[in-house]
Enzyme design. Structure first.
Site, PDB file in Angstrom:
ATOM      1  N   HIS A   1      -4.797  -1.110   1.481  1.00  0.00           N
ATOM      2  CA  HIS A   1      -3.715  -0.119   1.374  1.00  0.00           C
ATOM      3  C   HIS A   1      -4.252   1.272   1.689  1.00  0.00           C
ATOM      4  CE1 HIS A   1      -2.512  -3.449  -1.293  1.00  0.00           C
ATOM      5  NE2 HIS A   1      -1.279  -3.133  -0.990  1.00  0.00           N
TER       6      HIS A   1
ATOM      7  N   GLU B   1       5.729  -8.838   9.948  1.00  0.00           N
ATOM      8  CA  GLU B   1       5.577  -7.644  10.777  1.00  0.00           C
ATOM      9  C   GLU B   1       5.724  -7.988  12.256  1.00  0.00           C
ATOM     10  OE1 GLU B   1       3.666  -8.557   8.262  1.00  0.00           O
ATOM     11  OE2 GLU B   1       4.107  -6.980   6.800  1.00  0.00           O
TER      12      GLU B   1
HETATM   13  C1  LIG Z   1       1.211  -8.632   5.634  1.00  0.00           C
HETATM   14  C2  LIG Z   1       1.767  -7.922   4.449  1.00  0.00           C
HETATM   15  N1  LIG Z   1       2.966  -7.312   4.540  1.00  0.00           N
HETATM   16  C3  LIG Z   1       3.478  -6.629   3.494  1.00  0.00           C
HETATM   17  C4  LIG Z   1       2.805  -6.544   2.302  1.00  0.00           C
HETATM   18  C5  LIG Z   1       3.368  -5.735   1.122  1.00  0.00           C
HETATM   19  N2  LIG Z   1       3.785  -6.627   0.033  1.00  0.00           N
HETATM   20  C6  LIG Z   1       2.960  -6.914  -0.990  1.00  0.00           C
HETATM   21  S1  LIG Z   1       3.624  -8.029  -2.060  1.00  0.00           S
HETATM   22  C7  LIG Z   1       5.073  -8.103  -1.180  1.00  0.00           C
HETATM   23  C8  LIG Z   1       6.170  -9.030  -1.615  1.00  0.00           C
HETATM   24  C9  LIG Z   1       5.732 -10.473  -1.628  1.00  0.00           C
HETATM   25  O1  LIG Z   1       6.755 -11.290  -2.093  1.00  0.00           O
HETATM   26  P1  LIG Z   1       6.541 -12.854  -2.296  1.00  0.00           P
HETATM   27  O2  LIG Z   1       5.814 -13.413  -1.122  1.00  0.00           O
HETATM   28  O3  LIG Z   1       7.839 -13.468  -2.615  1.00  0.00           O
HETATM   29  O4  LIG Z   1       5.526 -12.987  -3.519  1.00  0.00           O
HETATM   30  P2  LIG Z   1       5.775 -12.527  -5.039  1.00  0.00           P
HETATM   31  O5  LIG Z   1       5.360 -11.100  -5.147  1.00  0.00           O
HETATM   32  O6  LIG Z   1       7.187 -12.751  -5.360  1.00  0.00           O
HETATM   33  O7  LIG Z   1       4.865 -13.394  -5.864  1.00  0.00           O
HETATM   34  C10 LIG Z   1       5.012  -7.259  -0.059  1.00  0.00           C
HETATM   35  C11 LIG Z   1       6.083  -7.078   0.915  1.00  0.00           C
HETATM   36  C12 LIG Z   1       1.556  -7.187   2.254  1.00  0.00           C
HETATM   37  N3  LIG Z   1       0.810  -7.162   1.161  1.00  0.00           N
HETATM   38  N4  LIG Z   1       1.069  -7.868   3.323  1.00  0.00           N
END
Ligand SMILES: Cc1ncc(C[n+]2csc(CCOP(=O)(O)OP(=O)(O)O)c2C)c(N)n1
Ligand SMILES: Cc1ncc(C[n+]2csc(CCOP(=O)(O)OP(=O)(O)O)c2C)c(N)n1
Ligand SMILES: [Mg+2]
Ligand SMILES: [Mg+2]
Lengths: 334, 409, 409, 334
Positions: A126, A57
């Protein structure tokens, strides 16, 4: 249109009219956003106008500031308002003060969209309503729509504005005018007059509140989801409340507020954010400053409690029509 | 249970006040040794350059090796002049700060090549996102000293309207982005600017600078991530002057690897250069700029140099490092080294140098006199205080109109 | 002026819904190929391992090469069981979510080895800072499923008192740090924990996990910086499952280099491992843990795997990737691969496997029944709502006492 | 002791009494901090108890949270409060909610010290007062001392507290009880009774305000530097103001406040931070909620303007004794 469609339409219009408009954020490109607000925009406007961003962000807002300095008009999405904090420094220290610190040589014509507020079992990460943090910051504008018509008109106005605008979208309103009765079926927007949204360009100007219900007994100041809650509370208590939808928190339409409170002599402030130092504190402070001698009762605040937003107890946390109604009653009877 | 033989490691510099300064841990490879890859090289083929040290000028002042940019006499003199002018300007501004005419100042002494050589290697329209220690960019781009001084004095001609601390310049016209007090923020903004430029197929690229200390901020990582992902046309400079106020570079991670190597984890070509070698800095910047301009994306450059003086006028470096450390610093002074090269090449002489020094001192003195006639921080003319309510927003909202009234301004 | 031939590069995955899935860009080196350096190797000597892929199990299920940890039959069975139990647990919890008994769930299907092998390679007292996708750590540490389910249901026995979304577990006893909704924050916290442990010469080390998508957060950079500077005893795992909700790994920088290589710029030894190879994950984790425990500081490990299912119950991956992509993913399934190895080694049979599968399903069903008897999100017993005012502070301040009264609770 | 010496002594005492106390931050080790608050502590307590940190406020707070989870009691310095924003996410999303989200299983016993406020020609990035952002966050405590005695006692209390505490130090008070008369020579602390600071351990409890001047005409709510400004304003106007030094903003000593305002019937709130949504808004909202029927005049706020802190105009920005005095006069005359 429902709220998502209205927001989508606003961005579509902005992308079409101004080649400088550039949209990015997590999952906003091909997929169209986790709430689908940017659905179809990449396909229509191209990869370099609407694209996915890394999960950063702080980087997203920094890049928007840099693009803004170049001459673009970036519109970025923070997936949930709860995740805006890594961008705090770029928002407060950079975007907000760019025009000031450069004597007007540079500025940050950026819009930061973010779904906010609770009611979807999102728990502490959330569900937040962080607007009160940013309304404290000189140089930022904060806008919160309560219906599809306003959402589109305000978002276009925000994008066209040359100052940085935080645009918080009450996610509980995406699909209908939720009034806090979580146990009743949700009414769709289609039954609401504000779902009549023109296809093309129009703006709802920033800084203008909207009296959504005229009344004489008490003034209710609300925004976002709480506008519908306040209307429900007025209806259910039968109290002749004047309900003002602030729409823009900064700059604030103080005139509309004080004109109303001077007349009703009573005021209730409603928001979903935690109470202490929330935007309601500013409203209460302003109202007593400007309407002191007209006030017949203390200004009450009905807000989220000063706790994180708990997953299982969100309806105990949420300031619903019952709590607002009780405050109305106490205020008119005081 | 296994015993943890780990102890918390707290990095410490080689020497502290009262000790004999020692920089023997710094190995200085000979000039000319490092190959100059083609500008369109695959980054994976030049990873070793992140641990090398690109040098052009040898100890005798002779330019050697592939990286010699072969600059014209004119270009060399322009560089020398800009570095000397920067140094003279810095010297005067510290003096006036000591006299109480302004609140604060920061010198770039010993690091002038970092900014000046880069400015000359970039195109004028390229956009710079500097830190507070690259005033040499403005000087090299011939930006009026008087305008810079007006900012330092917050006087009646200060285009920034008395709002910023001294040295937090901004010049849209000179492509010098507003200095932020918050370290690192400009680095990722530069990437955004470059992304926008790329989206428009604009010929201009961006360049950004960050101190080795500030590389620890998240913005540094954001910059490299976005630059890599979108292949932004940006030159990402890390100025490793080995100190961040009182903390030596080990506190920023400098004990274990080079700062240039940070770029490798993003697949960004990463070069390490002798930051006090004007020719090397020029050549490397040019290489990176050409890459960026031709669509090959970002480059990371570590400029290895030394902060020869205090952090700012608020600092007293004798509290944390030996006063004589500068004397053992092996990469010398950028002005002396360029001067020696030019004299050796028959393009310059001691007399010319002394004359230029006198001339530039006069230039600075005259600019100072003019600027002071527009006021200094606490004396003389200044911008009306009522302007402090301007520019918070494009149009002044009602509450600020009201507050300006309350302020009686 | 020079023409900028750069265009803004927007990374795109190889294929989208409706297209034929293609993972031919992934080169799978043969198992056993990568050398196993001594645990006290100088990180500068093993930089190449950040671009390698450490694999132990070959296509026939045979363990080959230096990295073979030579695990006992017991250890293998324990690992297999924990992975299968994790999968059975995930399957049930998604089902109950679909039935409306809770609000949300996240599976780790296809990535079970990442958590389970690490849990078994670490000591029980080592502290884990996981993401939401390492429930396998709790399972492998024999944490009661009922307790996990109570959290998922926010029921009357939920130790987190109904405050956290499902799967945001916390277990101090099991050394499983509280899951944050905010991606990345745990990574740098793990380094702080490890620093504290080192300061006390405690034998326990820390381990942290982050998704490849979340490596773009500043916290990732903070973690590597502090870990490098203070040589914290921590294992820094990057789970590259190639997807971050709808964004493929290119949006996180995966087009240009490996995620393991991020560690090199901090001088941290960095290994890349086949994340679906139980033996390889075990061996690499053990190597890193031994280094940390003996005072040699942090290690970065990229676990290359594939998110075989949707991001969460709120996600529909068919909107952004071909449904059959999993089928062409070349590194297979961690359970199937370990099973094949054990059968090949004569330690296991199809019958035993089927029996274990049935047994574990029963274990999960029984736990589910018990947990549901303590309530589900919307039905049955739950913790008193008045508790929502507890634990904001250690002692409840007056304003919260007052608000609890106002809430009528 | 002056304020710096008192803070130094507090940390020395804490380091000596509790081996879990660990201090780090930029330049705090060998050098002893840019304001010298940690001078000598590394030499006395050792490298691993007091050390320099990378320039990464987000990392510093994250590491403190992790150390706190281990069982340490970290005290970190953010070099200027203006640089706290990169740590916002770790403070708001992590430290503040750790106890809550884990049902009490983990917590963050961390103290974040930071010099704050203006008056040293620091411009927009060395002058800010961001307390109002953090007082909005459930789970954080915020403490602001106004003199050496309180500074030491409150800092020890903050360090010993098991909740995360933001400890903002009014840097303009480091060397003397500055009352806003920037053109007069600064009086040193040595002439002030609160400079008598015991060498050893004592605490000033969090959550207790201090009536620094009893009075009947109007209640002034202030903290930090503004306490001295308010006292000067009372003296110079001759208005019999009751001046309350809040000392702790969260938790707030509401009882002391309402008891006073109920008696005086008038209230002026003073802070240096920007006005809108500053802590003064909360104070005004609370006072009118609790003392409405006793109030005889609107509650006035005297604050920094809603602009960044301008370098050359800091004395036009700073809410000095003249502005506070005028507000007192208006309030008692209303
Ligand atoms: C600071 C923040 N930004 C955005 C999100 C929304 N979000 C939750 S999971 C996710 C994807 C995460 O992907 P990754 O780090 O590759 O982990 P995976 O789900 O593949 O295990 C996002 C964008 C969040 N939880 N926290
Ligand atoms: C976000 C932030 N944190 C801390 C500071 C205080 N500060 C100003 S300069 C400085 C040292 C910077 O060192 P470096 O990045 O190496 O640059 P140099 O001064 O050596 O050019 C610090 C810590 C700041 N300005 N911003
Ligand atoms: Mg430096
Ligand atoms: Mg992923």
């Amino acid at each position: 249109m429902n709220m998502i469609e209205a927001l989508n339409s606003a961005m579509d219009v902005a992308l079409t009219r101004d080649p400088a408009v550039t949209i990015f954020g997590q999952d906003v490109g091909y997929f169209g956003g986790v709430f689908r607000a940017t659905d179809g925009l990449q396909r229509k406007h191209g990869l370099t106008r609407v694209f996915d961003a890394p999960i950063s962000e702080g980087g997203i807002v920094a890049v928007a500031v840099g693009m803004g300095a170049y001459g673009k008009r970036p519109v970025v999405e923070i997936q949930f308002a709860d995740y805006i904090y890594p961008a705090t420094d770029q928002l407060i220290s950079e975007a907000a003060r760019m025009r000031y610190r450069t004597g007007g040589e540079w500025w940050s014509p950026i819009t930061v969209r973010s779904p906010y507020g609770g009611g979807i079992y999102g728990g502490q990460t959330h569900s937040q309503s962080p607007e009160g943090i940013f309304t404290h910051v000189a140089g930022l504008k904060t806008v919160i729509p309560s219906n599809p018509y306003d959402a589109k008109g305000l978002l276009i106005a925000a994008i066209e504005d040359d100052d940085p605008v935080l645009f918080f979208e009450p996610k509980r309103l995406y699909n209908g005018p939720f009034d806090g009765h979580h146990d009743k079926p949700v009414e769709p927007w289609s039954k609401h007059p504000a779902s009549e949204v023109p296809e093309g360009h129009y703006v709802v100007p920033l800084g203008k509140a909207n009296i959504v219900r005229a009344g004489n007994a008490v003034t209710v100041l609300a925004y976002g989801t709480m506008v519908h809650v306040a209307l429900a509370a007025a209806q259910e208590t039968g109290i002749d409340a004047e309900v003002i939808d602030l729409r823009t928190l900064m700059p604030l339409d103080l005139e509309t507020i004080t004109r109303s409170v001077s007349r009703t002599g009573r005021c209730v402030v409603v928001h979903e954010a935690t109470r202490t130092c929330g935007f309601g504190a500013e409203l209460a402070a302003l109202v007593q400053e400007h309407c002191f001698f007209d006030l017949e009762a203390p200004i009450e605040r009905v807000t989220g409690w000063d706790t994180p937003y708990p997953h299982a107890f969100e309806w105990e946390y949420f300031p619903g029509p019952k709590r607002v109604g009780e405050a109305l009653r106490r205020t008119v009877e005081a | 249970m296994l015993k943890n033989s780990s102890r918390l490691h707290i990095p410490e510099p080689g020497c502290r006040p009262g000790e004999t300064p020692d920089m023997s841990h710094i190995t200085v490879p000979p000039a000319g040794e490092v190959r100059r890859p083609a500008e369109d090289v695959d980054p994976a083929e030049i990873r070793d350059l992140a641990w090398a040290l690109i040098r052009v000028l040898d100890d005798g002042g002779n330019p050697v090796g592939d990286w010699n940019p072969g600059l014209s006499a004119d270009a060399l003199e322009k560089g020398l002049r800009a570095m000397m002018l920067t140094r003279a300007y810095d010297a005067r501004m510290v003096r006036v700060q000591r006299q109480g005419k302004t609140s604060f100042y920061m010198k770039s002494t010993g690091e002038e090549a970092v900014a000046v050589a880069a400015a000359l290697a970039l195109e004028y329209g390229d956009m710079c996102f500097p830190t507070y220690r690259q005033q040499g960019l403005l000087v090299a781009r011939d930006w009026p000293l008087v305008d810079m001084m007006n900012q330092v004095y917050s006087n009646s001609r200060d285009r920034l309207k008395g709002r910023q601390m001294p040295v937090f310049y901004s010049s849209r016209e000179a492509g010098f982005f507003s200095i932020s007090g918050n370290l690192g923020t400009q680095y990722s903004q530069a990437v955004g600017w470059a992304m926008a430029s790329a989206a428009d197929s604009d010929s201009r690229i961006a360049a950004a600078w960050i101190g080795e200390g500030a590389t620890a901020e998240g913005d540094f990582h954001h910059a490299l991530t976005f630059a890599s992902v979108y292949q932004a046309p940006v030159v990402l400079n890390i100025v490793n002057n080995q100190w961040a106020i009182s903390s030596f570079s080990g506190i920023a991670g400098g004990e274990r690897t080079t700062f240039a190597s940070r770029g490798l984890g993003y697949g960004i070509p990463s070069l390490r250069v002798d930051g006090n070698d004007f020719l090397a800095v020029y050549a490397v910047t040019r290489w990176a700029a050409n890459r960026a301009r031709s669509g090959l994306g970002p480059t990371v450059i570590e400029l290895f140099t030394y902060r020869a003086e205090g952090h700012s006028t608020s600092d007293d470096p004798s509290k944390y490092r030996p006063g004589t450390e500068a004397a053992v610093w092996p990469l010398g002074d950028p002005i002396e080294r360029l001067k020696a090269h030019m004299i050796g090449a028959g393009l310059w002489s001691e007399d010319q140098h002394a004359a230029l020094e006198r001339e530039l001192e006069e230039v600075v003195r005259a600019a100072g006199k003019e600027s002071e006639s527009y006021g200094t921080l606490k004396e003389g003319a200044r911008i009306p205080a009522s302007t402090m309510f301007d520019d918070v927003y494009k149009e002044m909202p009602p509450h600020l109109v009201e507050q300006r009234k309350q302020a009686g301004l």
